[in-house]
Design an enzyme around this catalytic site. Sequence first.
Site, mmCIF file in Angstrom:
data_model
loop_
_atom_site.group_PDB
_atom_site.id
_atom_site.type_symbol
_atom_site.label_atom_id
_atom_site.label_comp_id
_atom_site.label_asym_id
_atom_site.label_seq_id
_atom_site.Cartn_x
_atom_site.Cartn_y
_atom_site.Cartn_z
ATOM 1 C CD GLU A 103 -1.923 -4.195 12.495
ATOM 2 O OE1 GLU A 103 -2.757 -4.142 13.394
ATOM 3 O OE2 GLU A 103 -2.001 -3.493 11.479
ATOM 4 C CB CYS A 116 -0.159 -9.106 3.183
ATOM 5 S SG CYS A 116 0.127 -7.357 3.040
ATOM 6 C CB CYS A 123 4.956 3.884 5.946
ATOM 7 S SG CYS A 123 5.504 4.089 4.231
ATOM 8 N N GLY A 171 4.887 -0.134 5.447
ATOM 9 C CA GLY A 171 6.216 0.305 5.037
ATOM 10 C C GLY A 171 6.491 0.216 3.552
ATOM 11 C CG ASN A 302 -9.816 -1.239 1.366
ATOM 12 O OD1 ASN A 302 -10.915 -1.687 1.056
ATOM 13 N ND2 ASN A 302 -8.684 -1.794 0.965
ATOM 14 C CB CYS A 352 -5.098 -2.640 0.408
ATOM 15 S SG CYS A 352 -4.708 -4.089 -0.472
#
Length: 369
Positions: A103, A116, A123, A171, A302, A352
Amino acid sequence: MSTEGKGGNNKKPILKGYTLKELKDFFSSIDEKRFRGEQIFNWLYGHLIDSYDEMQNVPKVLRQKLTELTGVIDTLKLISIKESPQTGTKKYLFETLDGYKIESVLIPELKRTTLCISTQVGCPLDCKFCATGLMGFKRNLTAGEIFDQYKFVTKDLEEGAIKNIVYMGMGEPLLNYDETLKSLEIFSHDLTKGIKLKRITVSTVGIAPKIIELADSGLRVKLAFSLHSCFEDIRSKLIPINDKYSLRENLQAIRYYTKQTRTRITFEYVMISGINDREEDFKELVKLCKSMPCKINVIPFNSLEHINPTGFSAELQPSPYERIEAFVQALRDQNIVVTVRYTQGEDIAAACGQLAILEDEEEKPIKKK
Ligand code: SAH
């Protein structure tokens, strides 16, 4: 360098992701003039071509030769775009040639629209407050795949709309150092007409030796460091790789980076209730900020609820709004430069740390204790 197709002889090189030098070398290797490298670099990254036939200054025979000898032009397929009705933030879902989903997030802001981008599928770092970490790791992205996120989003917008790029998607860019560096070279090259390095930020959790390598690379890209706590033990709990590359070692590397590149570091600081928003956290943070050229980017934590976290991750709560406000004001009272990254795209799980592929449930995040 990427190739497509399985099995020895069928492998055709995919040129997307090649640096200028690599493209020139490629043309030498197929007995063509090296300057063709410059031309194709400009077509791939400057004009964002979809087919070799668009390359008007390249003879037809050479275009045919390229079609025969090389693999696909696009390394990604755009699957879907989700737009937040509240903020206009857009989340782009892509599929790689080998079937993985990644994404990118577009954060529209007047005159400074930011893209972004992701550098890995998943990850490997397992940070306890981050959805991507909890979904596990599949593989590094190639420079071509990093670039193609920009290509597709640019094509979805007015040309030139993207003003900034942040390496803050899925990542850890410095664990995919070589491809990250190549992508930076491509984005910032004059022939790309792309994004200058001073408008690109690489965000890292802190892979100290790679920070030093990046400082010595000569690419003066902006660096952001995911600090989150000034205490080694707390930071290790949140970010397990802190046991390997300690805060102390990273801060030394960052000092070196700021000196070599003459830039200031951005400290990212996700505010988590009772973990890093206490009086002692504030005091340490002030001490640190006074010791080097920096600014702080405060990020309200978040929620990870959409991926049903377990264990320590499930205990993490955002700092209350008033505490964030007070914390920020107290920092500013110390003459520290602070920006607050108010949540954008939480309604579409694009904020985020919320990126984890859930779309069609093919890639369910692995729940961890
Ligand atoms: N691996 C890199 C880049 C990806 S994360 C890094 O860690 O810096 C980009 C930023 O989002 C980091 O500062 C990260 O700490 C932050 N982040 C991760 N999870 C978050 C969450 N749940 N809420 C708010 N910010 C988060």
